[in-house]
Design an enzyme around this catalytic site. Structure first.
Site: not given
Ligand code: ARG
Length: 274
Positions: A173, A267
């Site tokens: 991300h 996150c």
């Molecule tokens: N386990 C989640 C996923 O892989 C983690 C998300 C993390 N969020 C972020 N904004 N980077 O989607």
């Protein structure tokens, strides 16, 4: 502090967060998630509460969305939507495991007085990939949000969207590879981006703090700035030093349990830009 360092001031913010009541790691959709590794959910809740309390102590307002059982990643509220000028672009998740979170977040916004909302057609994972920086939006693609979602975001939010390609699966991300510090300052890990996207970042932000892979690996870029305070994982000590040099006040927090899901401070925090 260097005499050229700008004077910093904190801006009051409003955040939406989701308590990790149902947090666990039972599937793996990013390289950090290992379902064989135990997670201490009570500790996750305690650490999350400490983060929410810290925001309140800093003068920010924290709203809470009710967590849904069976959706352990809902704690990563940043992925729930993108809000700019009170307009709410809903999220549409890449992975089936998280699909129900998009409508659940949109429902929260509609129930809380937001009238300008948009059900997305293209895959976008909210502020995980769409980062508002002043008048523009930096938008990640490569792992989760689709390139087509960038045009959809621009059309609905009415701000220019600059697409950036992520190339390292550990930084899947945009908010794991780049932090928004002020309306015109960011910091990032160059290795997370394609050569062309790196060139774009250098052109737009020639003075940006660039951090190492080691800094990014402790989620040092998954940080939340109010213009003065930058809340980040406590392990990111080198990033904290760089921030201090620029006149920011870094504040380290321990989110060891939520790290096991592949996320940290940013996150867990969705900025409500009303
Ligand atoms: N386990 C989640 C996923 O892989 C983690 C998300 C993390 N969020 C972020 N904004 N980077 O989607």
């Amino acid at each position: 502090m260097n005499p050229a360092t700008p004077a910093r001031s904190a801006q009051r913010q409003r955040y939406l967060m989701c308590r990790p009541t149902h947090f666990e790691v039972t599937y793996s959709i990013n390289p950090w998630m290992d379902p064989a590794k135990p997670v201490d959910r009570d500790l996750a809740v305690t650490q999350w509460e400490q983060l929410a309390d810290l925001y309140r102590q800093l003068g920010h307002q924290v709203e809470e969305i009710t967590p849904l059982p069976g959706y352990p990643d809902m704690v990563y509220a940043a992925n729930g939507a993108t809000v700019a000028d009170g307009r709410v672009l809903g999220a549409r998740f890449r992975n089936q495991e998280r699909a129900a979170e998009g409508p659940a977040y949109l429902e929260w916004f509609r129930a809380n007085g937001y009238t300008e909302t948009h059900d997305p057609v293209q895959v976008n994972e909210g502020e995980g990939d769409l980062l508002v920086v002043g008048d523009r939006i930096l938008a990640g693609t490569g792992f989760r949000s689709s390139p087509e979602s960038h045009a959809e975001a621009q059309e609905f939010l009415g701000r220019p969207v600059v697409g950036l390609r992520l190339v390292d699966p550990f930084f899947y991300h945009l908010d794991t590879a780049l932090t928004v510090l002020t309306d015109d300052e960011v910091m990032y890990y160059p290795g997370a981006f394609s050569p062309g996207s790196r060139a774009v970042l250098e052109r737009l932000y020639p003075d940006a703090i660039q951090v190492s892979r080691a800094d990014a690996e402790v989620f040092g870029l998954n940080a939340v700035s109010d213009g003065l305070h930058v809340v980040l994982p406590e392990a990111a000590t080198a990033v904290a030093t760089r921030l201090r040099e620029r006149g920011f006040t870094p504040i380290g927090v321990d989110l060891s349990e939520l790290f096991k899901g592949g996320g940290s401070v940013k996150c867990c925090t969705l900025r409500l830009r009303d």
